[in-house]
Design a protein around this motif. Structure first.
Motif, PDB file in Angstrom:
ATOM      1  N   UNK A 102      10.566  -5.654  -1.241  1.00  0.00           N
ATOM      2  CA  UNK A 102       9.223  -5.579  -1.814  1.00  0.00           C
ATOM      3  C   UNK A 102       8.289  -4.984  -0.776  1.00  0.00           C
ATOM      4  N   UNK A 103       7.469  -4.039  -1.212  1.00  0.00           N
ATOM      5  CA  UNK A 103       6.506  -3.400  -0.318  1.00  0.00           C
ATOM      6  C   UNK A 103       5.153  -3.399  -1.004  1.00  0.00           C
ATOM      7  N   UNK A 104       4.082  -3.411  -0.203  1.00  0.00           N
ATOM      8  CA  UNK A 104       2.758  -3.397  -0.813  1.00  0.00           C
ATOM      9  C   UNK A 104       1.809  -2.504  -0.027  1.00  0.00           C
ATOM     10  N   UNK A 105       0.833  -2.034  -0.756  1.00  0.00           N
ATOM     11  CA  UNK A 105      -0.268  -1.260  -0.214  1.00  0.00           C
ATOM     12  C   UNK A 105      -1.499  -2.036  -0.640  1.00  0.00           C
ATOM     13  N   UNK A 106      -2.289  -2.559   0.308  1.00  0.00           N
ATOM     14  CA  UNK A 106      -3.385  -3.466  -0.042  1.00  0.00           C
ATOM     15  C   UNK A 106      -4.314  -2.939  -1.141  1.00  0.00           C
ATOM     16  N   UNK A 107      -4.593  -1.654  -1.151  1.00  0.00           N
ATOM     17  CA  UNK A 107      -5.354  -1.076  -2.250  1.00  0.00           C
ATOM     18  C   UNK A 107      -4.963   0.392  -2.360  1.00  0.00           C
ATOM     19  N   UNK A 108      -5.153   0.930  -3.528  1.00  0.00           N
ATOM     20  CA  UNK A 108      -4.797   2.332  -3.749  1.00  0.00           C
ATOM     21  C   UNK A 108      -5.598   3.206  -2.780  1.00  0.00           C
ATOM     22  N   UNK A 109      -4.916   4.126  -2.150  1.00  0.00           N
ATOM     23  CA  UNK A 109      -5.590   5.082  -1.262  1.00  0.00           C
ATOM     24  C   UNK A 109      -5.290   6.475  -1.753  1.00  0.00           C
ATOM     25  N   UNK A 110      -6.288   7.292  -1.752  1.00  0.00           N
ATOM     26  CA  UNK A 110      -6.124   8.649  -2.253  1.00  0.00           C
ATOM     27  C   UNK A 110      -5.168   9.423  -1.360  1.00  0.00           C
ATOM     28  N   UNK A 111      -4.183  10.057  -1.959  1.00  0.00           N
ATOM     29  CA  UNK A 111      -3.197  10.844  -1.237  1.00  0.00           C
ATOM     30  C   UNK A 111      -3.381  12.304  -1.615  1.00  0.00           C
ATOM     31  N   UNK A 112      -3.089  13.188  -0.695  1.00  0.00           N
ATOM     32  CA  UNK A 112      -3.131  14.625  -1.022  1.00  0.00           C
ATOM     33  C   UNK A 112      -1.905  14.964  -1.836  1.00  0.00           C
TER      34      UNK A 112
ATOM     35  N   UNK B  92       2.630   1.903   2.960  1.00  0.00           N
ATOM     36  CA  UNK B  92       3.175   0.650   2.438  1.00  0.00           C
ATOM     37  C   UNK B  92       3.721  -0.196   3.572  1.00  0.00           C
ATOM     38  N   UNK B  93       3.626  -1.506   3.405  1.00  0.00           N
ATOM     39  CA  UNK B  93       4.151  -2.484   4.357  1.00  0.00           C
ATOM     40  C   UNK B  93       5.214  -3.326   3.667  1.00  0.00           C
ATOM     41  N   UNK B  94       6.259  -3.666   4.400  1.00  0.00           N
ATOM     42  CA  UNK B  94       7.299  -4.546   3.863  1.00  0.00           C
ATOM     43  C   UNK B  94       6.714  -5.918   3.620  1.00  0.00           C
ATOM     44  N   UNK B  95       7.104  -6.517   2.499  1.00  0.00           N
ATOM     45  CA  UNK B  95       6.525  -7.792   2.099  1.00  0.00           C
ATOM     46  C   UNK B  95       7.604  -8.819   1.764  1.00  0.00           C
ATOM     47  N   UNK B  96       8.861  -8.510   2.093  1.00  0.00           N
ATOM     48  CA  UNK B  96       9.954  -9.442   1.797  1.00  0.00           C
ATOM     49  C   UNK B  96      11.157  -9.072   2.653  1.00  0.00           C
ATOM     50  N   UNK B  97      12.147  -9.915   2.580  1.00  0.00           N
ATOM     51  CA  UNK B  97      13.451  -9.589   3.132  1.00  0.00           C
ATOM     52  C   UNK B  97      14.171  -8.718   2.101  1.00  0.00           C
ATOM     53  N   UNK B  98      15.265  -8.110   2.513  1.00  0.00           N
ATOM     54  CA  UNK B  98      16.065  -7.323   1.578  1.00  0.00           C
ATOM     55  C   UNK B  98      16.691  -8.273   0.555  1.00  0.00           C
TER      56      UNK B  98
END
Length: 148
Positions: A136-146, A120-126
């Protein structure tokens, strides 16, 4: 366990709502409407052992992105990497149900590094949400996690 709200038994629903209220309202001293309208369409993901809820999240889908939240580990089960395990399980379920959709979360600010470890990447200020610092944090697309 993974179920939509309509698939939950009455006892499962009560157990989930009890745990969420204990963590987010009582422990965090945050009076707010914890059970909300989003619960009607949610997918609930939880870990349990011998019928006892240990960790939980809920997934919410919109037309163009996926959210998950209400991430918790029940107090007596903390310190055993169950937070990592429930988030990995949640991301795996999102990838299964909603491949290639971006994921957006509202993370408590002290957990930024934890979520960064999943990509995840930060997408806003606190900002304050119910009096608690979030980002706010985002992950551009769902990625398979173990599951580990």
């Amino acid at each position: 366990m993974i179920k939509s709200t309509d698939e939950l038994t009455t006892q499962e629903l009560i157990t989930i709502f009890q745990a969420r209220t204990e963590v987010f309202v009582v422990e965090q001293h945050c009076p707010y409407q914890e059970v909300d309208e989003a619960d009607r369409q949610a997918v609930h993901v939880w870990l349990e052992e011998k019928g006892e809820l240990q960790a939980y999240t809920r997934i919410l889908a919109t037309d163009d992105e996926i959210h998950f939240g209400r991430v918790l580990v029940v107090k007596k089960f903390r310190g055993h990497q169950l937070g990592r395990k429930i988030v990995a399980k949640t991301l795996k379920e999102i990838e299964r149900r909603y491949p290639n959709y971006p994921i957006k979360i509202s993370a408590q600010a002290y957990l930024v590094d934890f979520y960064r470890s999943f990509g995840f990447k930060s997408n806003s200020e606190v900002y304050l949400e119910d009096g608690i610092p979030h980002i706010e944090m985002c992950l551009p697309k769902a990625v398979n996690q173990s599951d580990s």
